[in-house]
Write a protein that holds these residues in place. Structure first.
Motif, PDB file in Angstrom:
ATOM      1  N   TRP A  79      79.746  82.637  47.114  1.00 36.59           N
ATOM      2  CA  TRP A  79      80.206  84.029  47.115  1.00 36.59           C
ATOM      3  C   TRP A  79      80.082  84.620  45.707  1.00 36.59           C
ATOM      4  O   TRP A  79      79.528  85.703  45.519  1.00 36.59           O
ATOM      5  CB  TRP A  79      81.645  84.073  47.605  1.00 36.59           C
ATOM      6  CG  TRP A  79      82.268  85.427  47.740  1.00 36.59           C
ATOM      7  CD1 TRP A  79      81.694  86.636  47.480  1.00 36.59           C
ATOM      8  CD2 TRP A  79      83.597  85.708  48.175  1.00 36.59           C
ATOM      9  NE1 TRP A  79      82.581  87.662  47.726  1.00 36.59           N
ATOM     10  CE2 TRP A  79      83.758  87.115  48.155  1.00 36.59           C
ATOM     11  CE3 TRP A  79      84.658  84.909  48.577  1.00 36.59           C
ATOM     12  CZ2 TRP A  79      84.955  87.737  48.528  1.00 36.59           C
ATOM     13  CZ3 TRP A  79      85.835  85.534  48.950  1.00 36.59           C
ATOM     14  CH2 TRP A  79      85.981  86.924  48.928  1.00 36.59           C
ATOM     15  N   GLN A  80      80.594  83.890  44.712  1.00 38.21           N
ATOM     16  CA  GLN A  80      80.553  84.396  43.342  1.00 38.21           C
ATOM     17  C   GLN A  80      79.118  84.546  42.835  1.00 38.21           C
ATOM     18  O   GLN A  80      78.851  85.387  41.973  1.00 38.21           O
ATOM     19  CB  GLN A  80      81.341  83.464  42.414  1.00 38.21           C
ATOM     20  CG  GLN A  80      82.828  83.384  42.723  1.00 38.21           C
ATOM     21  CD  GLN A  80      83.493  84.751  42.688  1.00 38.21           C
ATOM     22  OE1 GLN A  80      83.399  85.467  41.703  1.00 38.21           O
ATOM     23  NE2 GLN A  80      84.155  85.133  43.772  1.00 38.21           N
ATOM     24  N   ILE A  84      76.858  86.619  49.708  1.00 37.63           N
ATOM     25  CA  ILE A  84      78.070  86.775  50.512  1.00 37.63           C
ATOM     26  C   ILE A  84      77.825  86.337  51.953  1.00 37.63           C
ATOM     27  O   ILE A  84      78.697  85.729  52.585  1.00 37.63           O
ATOM     28  CB  ILE A  84      78.555  88.240  50.452  1.00 37.63           C
ATOM     29  CG1 ILE A  84      78.897  88.618  49.001  1.00 37.63           C
ATOM     30  CG2 ILE A  84      79.776  88.446  51.344  1.00 37.63           C
ATOM     31  CD1 ILE A  84      79.272  90.078  48.824  1.00 37.63           C
ATOM     32  N   ARG A  88      79.937  83.489  53.855  1.00 40.55           N
ATOM     33  CA  ARG A  88      80.629  83.744  55.130  1.00 40.55           C
ATOM     34  C   ARG A  88      80.326  82.640  56.137  1.00 40.55           C
ATOM     35  O   ARG A  88      81.227  82.169  56.843  1.00 40.55           O
ATOM     36  CB  ARG A  88      80.185  85.092  55.682  1.00 40.55           C
ATOM     37  CG  ARG A  88      80.833  85.467  57.018  1.00 40.55           C
ATOM     38  CD  ARG A  88      80.141  86.676  57.615  1.00 40.55           C
ATOM     39  NE  ARG A  88      78.741  86.392  57.865  1.00 40.55           N
ATOM     40  CZ  ARG A  88      77.811  87.334  58.069  1.00 40.55           C
ATOM     41  NH1 ARG A  88      78.131  88.601  58.029  1.00 40.55           N
ATOM     42  NH2 ARG A  88      76.556  86.979  58.297  1.00 40.55           N
ATOM     43  N   ARG A 115      89.311  84.330  53.271  1.00 40.85           N
ATOM     44  CA  ARG A 115      88.033  84.478  52.572  1.00 40.85           C
ATOM     45  C   ARG A 115      86.891  84.698  53.565  1.00 40.85           C
ATOM     46  O   ARG A 115      85.943  85.436  53.261  1.00 40.85           O
ATOM     47  CB  ARG A 115      87.784  83.251  51.697  1.00 40.85           C
ATOM     48  CG  ARG A 115      88.755  83.146  50.529  1.00 40.85           C
ATOM     49  CD  ARG A 115      88.655  81.811  49.812  1.00 40.85           C
ATOM     50  NE  ARG A 115      89.674  81.688  48.793  1.00 40.85           N
ATOM     51  CZ  ARG A 115      89.520  82.050  47.511  1.00 40.85           C
ATOM     52  NH1 ARG A 115      88.374  82.569  47.114  1.00 40.85           N
ATOM     53  NH2 ARG A 115      90.500  81.900  46.651  1.00 40.85           N
ATOM     54  N   CYS A 119      84.551  88.000  53.311  1.00 37.91           N
ATOM     55  CA  CYS A 119      83.086  87.933  53.266  1.00 37.91           C
ATOM     56  C   CYS A 119      82.470  88.674  54.443  1.00 37.91           C
ATOM     57  O   CYS A 119      81.404  89.288  54.307  1.00 37.91           O
ATOM     58  CB  CYS A 119      82.625  86.475  53.272  1.00 37.91           C
ATOM     59  SG  CYS A 119      82.890  85.614  51.710  1.00 37.91           S
ATOM     60  N   TRP A 122      82.619  92.371  53.399  1.00 35.99           N
ATOM     61  CA  TRP A 122      81.674  92.691  52.339  1.00 35.99           C
ATOM     62  C   TRP A 122      80.229  92.459  52.765  1.00 35.99           C
ATOM     63  O   TRP A 122      79.309  92.903  52.086  1.00 35.99           O
ATOM     64  CB  TRP A 122      81.996  91.877  51.087  1.00 35.99           C
ATOM     65  CG  TRP A 122      83.253  92.314  50.412  1.00 35.99           C
ATOM     66  CD1 TRP A 122      84.389  91.582  50.218  1.00 35.99           C
ATOM     67  CD2 TRP A 122      83.531  93.603  49.861  1.00 35.99           C
ATOM     68  NE1 TRP A 122      85.350  92.328  49.591  1.00 35.99           N
ATOM     69  CE2 TRP A 122      84.848  93.571  49.347  1.00 35.99           C
ATOM     70  CE3 TRP A 122      82.794  94.783  49.751  1.00 35.99           C
ATOM     71  CZ2 TRP A 122      85.444  94.677  48.742  1.00 35.99           C
ATOM     72  CZ3 TRP A 122      83.382  95.890  49.144  1.00 35.99           C
ATOM     73  CH2 TRP A 122      84.687  95.825  48.645  1.00 35.99           C
ATOM     74  N   SER A 123      80.025  91.810  53.906  1.00 36.08           N
ATOM     75  CA  SER A 123      78.670  91.635  54.437  1.00 36.08           C
ATOM     76  C   SER A 123      78.216  92.842  55.255  1.00 36.08           C
ATOM     77  O   SER A 123      77.111  92.842  55.790  1.00 36.08           O
ATOM     78  CB  SER A 123      78.599  90.376  55.308  1.00 36.08           C
ATOM     79  OG  SER A 123      78.819  89.217  54.531  1.00 36.08           O
TER      80      SER A 123
END
Length: 252
Positions: A79-80, A84, A88, A115, A119, A122-123
């Motif tokens: 992720w970082q 992303i 996920r 988390r 993800c 944010w995806s």
């Protein structure tokens, strides 16, 4: 069971069991790769390769505690690193294993679900993420308590993805309900508390009440300056909004 002459049944049974040395070696390998990531903020390729090599190892199965930990770190580092969608997938695959190993109410299991939801949002699918948080938060509140820090962060992300999914009024109400709790649990100067107030003002502006939004921004600015500093990007943004409002009203 019959044995052939010279066969030692106890020895054969012992030989079929995982060696303690093998377990220690595999765990040590994982620890060394994890340490690489801690030191350098990297280690994604190394950790992925290490987990792939151990995937067929009968000693460290998918839900072995060391492997669970390593898979969680792999998802986080992925992720970082900016992938992303891949993170996920890793979180999604990890959820059933960590819930089976630790229980659905365990803090680490709840964090993995959080988390995974983040993800997902944010995806590019904030509505799905919103629904995932709606299912997760009652479980977390029952297990951790309604004013646990993790629950406060879940509620903040729930409000954010609710707004991103197009429900601005719903997001506004979630922030209004969240902010007093965030001030108690995180503190009034915590960046997430201040950011929640900023997002609330932005939502109220978008919903159609710029006057109330300005009042919220104006009250927020000195708290931002105290809590985050005068040059923090979010402080500068709020200051710009307040200054633009003042300039606009001077001209009218």
């Amino acid at each position: 069971m019959t044995t052939s002459p010279g066969q030692d049944t106890a020895w054969d049974q012992a030989a079929a069991l995982p060696s303690r040395v093998t377990v220690d070696d595999a765990s040590q390998e994982l620890e060394e790769v994890l340490a690489l990531g801690y030191r350098q903020g990297e280690g994604v390729p190394e950790l992925r390769q290490c987990l792939e090599e151990l995937a067929g190892n009968p000693v460290l199965v998918a839900d072995h505690p060391d492997v669970i930990t390593a898979r969680g770190h792999l998802a986080h580092w992925t992720w970082q690193a900016g992938d992303i969608a891949k993170a996920r997938e890793i979180f999604a695959a990890l959820v059933p294993d960590i819930e089976r190993t630790l229980g659905v109410d365990h803090r680490r299991a709840l964090d993995v679900r959080r988390r995974w939801a983040a993800c997902t949002g944010w995806s590019g699918t904030p509505a799905t993420a919103r629904n995932m948080y709606a299912e997760l938060i009652p479980v977390a509140e029952r297990s951790l308590g309604s004013e646990h820090r993790d629950v406060v962060h879940m509620r903040r992300e729930f409000a954010a993805f609710t707004g991103q999914a197009g429900d601005r009024a719903g997001a506004r109400d979630l922030y209004i309900e969240l902010i007093p709790t965030a001030e108690r649990v995180l503190g009034p100067d915590h960046i997430d508390t201040l950011s929640a107030r900023m997002y609330l003002a932005a939502l109220i502006d978008k919903i159609g009440d710029p006057g109330e939004a300005h009042d919220l921004y104006a009250a927020l600015l000195p708290d931002m300056e105290r809590g985050l500093g005068t040059q923090h990007p979010r402080t500068r943004y709020v200051r710009r909004v307040v200054d633009d409002w003042a300039a606009k009203n001077q001209l009218t």
